[in-house]
Structure formats: C-alpha cells, structure tokens
Design an enzyme around this catalytic site. Sequence first.
Site, mmCIF file in Angstrom:
data_model
loop_
_atom_site.group_PDB
_atom_site.id
_atom_site.type_symbol
_atom_site.label_atom_id
_atom_site.label_comp_id
_atom_site.label_asym_id
_atom_site.label_seq_id
_atom_site.Cartn_x
_atom_site.Cartn_y
_atom_site.Cartn_z
ATOM 1 N N VAL A 12 0.838 -1.212 0.000
ATOM 2 C CA VAL A 12 0.000 0.000 0.000
ATOM 3 C C VAL A 12 0.872 1.261 0.000
ATOM 4 O O VAL A 12 0.600 2.212 -0.748
ATOM 5 C CB VAL A 12 -0.981 -0.005 1.196
ATOM 6 C CG1 VAL A 12 -1.876 1.226 1.151
ATOM 7 C CG2 VAL A 12 -1.834 -1.264 1.187
ATOM 8 N N LYS A 99 -6.495 -1.564 9.189
ATOM 9 C CA LYS A 99 -7.777 -1.919 9.829
ATOM 10 C C LYS A 99 -7.607 -2.471 11.231
ATOM 11 O O LYS A 99 -8.474 -2.264 12.081
ATOM 12 C CB LYS A 99 -8.581 -2.896 8.963
ATOM 13 C CG LYS A 99 -7.821 -4.075 8.401
ATOM 14 C CD LYS A 99 -7.340 -3.807 7.002
ATOM 15 C CE LYS A 99 -6.234 -4.754 6.625
ATOM 16 N NZ LYS A 99 -6.194 -5.137 5.261
ATOM 17 N N GLU A 123 -10.368 5.674 5.238
ATOM 18 C CA GLU A 123 -11.265 5.116 4.211
ATOM 19 C C GLU A 123 -10.718 3.807 3.638
ATOM 20 O O GLU A 123 -11.470 2.876 3.349
ATOM 21 C CB GLU A 123 -11.450 6.145 3.088
ATOM 22 C CG GLU A 123 -12.386 5.741 1.966
ATOM 23 C CD GLU A 123 -13.822 5.488 2.445
ATOM 24 O OE1 GLU A 123 -14.465 6.447 2.868
ATOM 25 O OE2 GLU A 123 -14.274 4.329 2.374
ATOM 26 N N VAL A 126 -11.371 -0.243 5.001
ATOM 27 C CA VAL A 126 -12.502 -1.144 4.682
ATOM 28 C C VAL A 126 -12.792 -1.055 3.188
ATOM 29 O O VAL A 126 -13.008 0.037 2.659
ATOM 30 C CB VAL A 126 -13.777 -0.750 5.461
ATOM 31 C CG1 VAL A 126 -14.943 -1.669 5.094
ATOM 32 C CG2 VAL A 126 -13.534 -0.780 6.962
ATOM 33 N N GLY A 128 -10.867 -1.592 0.580
ATOM 34 C CA GLY A 128 -9.800 -1.165 -0.332
ATOM 35 C C GLY A 128 -10.151 0.120 -1.059
ATOM 36 O O GLY A 128 -10.299 1.172 -0.446
ATOM 37 N N GLY A 181 -0.528 -9.291 -4.246
ATOM 38 C CA GLY A 181 -0.477 -8.272 -3.188
ATOM 39 C C GLY A 181 -1.801 -8.082 -2.478
ATOM 40 O O GLY A 181 -2.029 -7.035 -1.872
ATOM 41 N N GLU A 184 -2.710 -10.447 3.519
ATOM 42 C CA GLU A 184 -1.981 -9.844 4.633
ATOM 43 C C GLU A 184 -0.592 -10.486 4.730
ATOM 44 O O GLU A 184 -0.360 -11.573 4.193
ATOM 45 C CB GLU A 184 -2.730 -10.092 5.944
ATOM 46 C CG GLU A 184 -4.091 -9.440 6.011
ATOM 47 C CD GLU A 184 -4.023 -7.942 5.800
ATOM 48 O OE1 GLU A 184 -3.427 -7.241 6.615
ATOM 49 O OE2 GLU A 184 -4.578 -7.467 4.791
ATOM 50 N N ASP A 195 -9.346 -10.598 9.304
ATOM 51 C CA ASP A 195 -9.287 -9.325 8.564
ATOM 52 C C ASP A 195 -10.709 -8.809 8.294
ATOM 53 O O ASP A 195 -11.015 -7.635 8.540
ATOM 54 C CB ASP A 195 -8.515 -9.548 7.251
ATOM 55 C CG ASP A 195 -8.473 -8.304 6.394
ATOM 56 O OD1 ASP A 195 -7.665 -7.409 6.682
ATOM 57 O OD2 ASP A 195 -9.281 -8.214 5.447
ATOM 58 N N LYS A 199 -12.700 -5.304 9.800
ATOM 59 C CA LYS A 199 -13.440 -4.367 8.944
ATOM 60 C C LYS A 199 -14.912 -4.290 9.387
ATOM 61 O O LYS A 199 -15.517 -3.212 9.375
ATOM 62 C CB LYS A 199 -13.329 -4.806 7.483
ATOM 63 C CG LYS A 199 -11.894 -4.698 6.955
ATOM 64 C CD LYS A 199 -11.720 -5.444 5.651
ATOM 65 C CE LYS A 199 -10.320 -5.310 5.103
ATOM 66 N NZ LYS A 199 -10.029 -6.256 3.994
#
Length: 396
Positions: A12, A99, A123, A126, A128, A181, A184, A195, A199
């Site tokens: 990211v 998250k 933002e 949750v 992406g 990618g 996690e 995960d 979220k």
Amino acid sequence: MIQIAIMGLGTVGTGVAKVIAENSRQIERKLGEPLQVKRVLVRRFKDGPYRQLMTDDFTKIEEDDDIRVVVETIGGVDAAYEYTKRALMAGKHVVTANKQLVAEKGCELLALARRKNVSYLFEASVGGGIPVLHPLTQCMAANRIDEVYGILNGTTNYILTRMVRTGASFADALAEAQEKGYAEADPTADVEGIDAGRKTCILADLAFGHQVDPDNVPMEGISKLYLEDVKIAERGGYRIKLLGRAVRLPNGRSAYVAPHLIQEDHPMANVEDVFNAVMVKGNATGDVMFYGRGAGEMPTASACVSDVMEVLQSSARRDEINWSEDGEGFVDPAELKNRYYFRIPGSLTIAAADFGEVEVLSEGSETAFLTEPITGREAQAHAERLRAIACLRVLG
Ligand code: HSE
C-alpha cells in the site's frame, strides 16, 4: 508545495507513492499546489525509486514541521500505534489503511486527533478502493443504519472464486492472491476471517456509534469450508461467500464473520475475485450497495491519497467519523436468527424430528438441506446432535 510522509513501504505504501507520482497533475489541480512525498519511513533501506527519501528514524518525520500529513501503511498495532499517536501529538494529520489499528484503537486515536485539531482518516481500511466509510457517515447521515454486511476480504473471495471457477487448489489460489499483493503479511488473518472481522468492527463502530470490540466478535473464515458444500449450494441456486455482518438490535448490536449461502439472484452472489461489496441498510434509503476492488496496491492507495487530499482541503474536522468508547450492549450473535444449511450423514428421517419444513438440496448417503430460521445457538445444538458435516448460515 504540500509535503507528506509515508510510514511503511509495502504494497500500500508503494501504491501511495505511485498514485501521487502518476496523478500529480490531477492532484495539483484539486489542491492548488503540488503534493510531494518528503520522507518514507522504513525498517530496512532498499534500492529503488524512493531510496533518497528513506529514513529509519521516525523523529525525522515527527520533528519536521513541513510534513503536514503522515500516511501510515506499516500495518499491525505496535509501531503503527506509537508513531500514529506521536504524529497526531505533533499536530500532523494521519491517514491509514490499517484496519487492525483502527478496529482496536480507533476510538482513542480519533479522540487524540480531535484534541490536537487534526484529522485521522481511514477510508482505505474497509473495502480497499471502494468509497464506503465516507458515504456511510456523510451521504447517509440522515439515516438510522440498521444493518451493514458484506464481502470484506479480497483474498478469500479470490480464493473461493478460483477454486470454484478454475478448480485451483486452496494453496495455489492463496499463493496467487499473495503474488497479487492482496493477502496480509500473515494470510491467516485473511483465511480465518480475522481481517474481515476487523473491517466489520469498523463498519459497526461508525454505523451504530459505539465501540465494537474485535475480541467479542466471532470470526469464522473459509479454512473449514468444504468444496463439496460449495458445489451442492451452486447446484441448488446458491453461492457461498464469506460475509461480515453487523446488525442493530432493539437491545444493542451484534456482529460476526462467517461463510453464508447467498441466493444466486442476490447482487452479492456474483461478487467475484478480489472484488468486495458492502450492503448498508438505512431506514430512509433502504438497501445501498457499494462495490469495487477490495484489495491491491493501487485501489487501496487511491483511498489513502483521497483521504490525504481531504484532510488538506477541509477546513472543518470530520466529526461524523467518530464513535463512543462505550461497548455496552453487544449481543452474542448466537442469538440472531437465520435459515441454516446442514449437511448430515444419512437420510433426512434422522433429522426430520428436529426440524419443521426443510428444503432438500441433495440426498444420498448424506443429506444437505436448508432449515427455517433458527438461532445460532439452536443451529449449534442441532449440528452436534446430528453430527453435521457442515452447518452454515443462509443470508436473508
Ligand atoms: N488482505 C486484505 C484483503 C487486504 O484481502 O481484503 C485489503 O484489506
């Protein structure tokens, strides 16, 4: 020139730097000034286009008054929590895709941001690249939100899709999701529903205005799901998807993550690959569905950079992005009623006494059927008595 820092240069963080470079003209037009990455915090230096910007010393960001926004893409809680607090204390806005940190410490970090008159936005945490938290809190602000549910993990949705559509093995499909990618650092968080659970907590916090503690939320992933049940469900007109669900109740709120059967004509049934979808039930709007890429470098970075632009543009703080620390009123989701899918050894006569009307999906040496609505607690008791091979909720 507006200067920012990125903490963490994984999927990211790298995407954030790329979006800022690739879309520099559009971003400058909207902000009125160029946006520049001044520093990148890393644990280990590595060669590449951002080598000159790298530091392993957080004070170089903390003490630099020219850096107005910090993008935290470290992930996890430990270092991310400490640096986020220090960046907010230093009067910098913080934007994140993390998250776990938001689900566990969001309430505290939002309060700190308010005290320092800066913003903490997330933002990207949750869905992406899907804009969902802003619409939920802003565009739907006139509603009482009664329920939020969705496909919230791109990796598991990708795995399920590949296994069903191409016959890929679980291990191969997971390896593909990792290569792309989506997964996690430790994919257990994806596969075991953790995960998606984090979220779900963030959605519940914002939708209902009270902290939903991840430790209270039962999280079941796809590791115990049999391909056999996916196939039986498909033949019967259902798809199996991993859903996170948060529900407002007369006496509080509840949330959980679990695989569900979804009727094939439901809009969520055909959400495939890395795509996520979130359904929000507002008392004025009715159902509103958000759909898009739920993981991956550029979609997630898009949400982070948009938050960076927002904190630089808004004059007022986003007070609607907020919830109370009070976690009272969390109801065990075992009290919620759903229709259930069972696959049991033997014939239906064994189960007939336990249930009223059932819809049989498959018969033979084993029987698969759908029940009328029962609570999770009742379903669990039936599953144990019948030695069920599978026991899954049905959406709706
Ligand atoms: N591992 C996460 C997923 C990344 O697969 O959805 C995006 O939050």
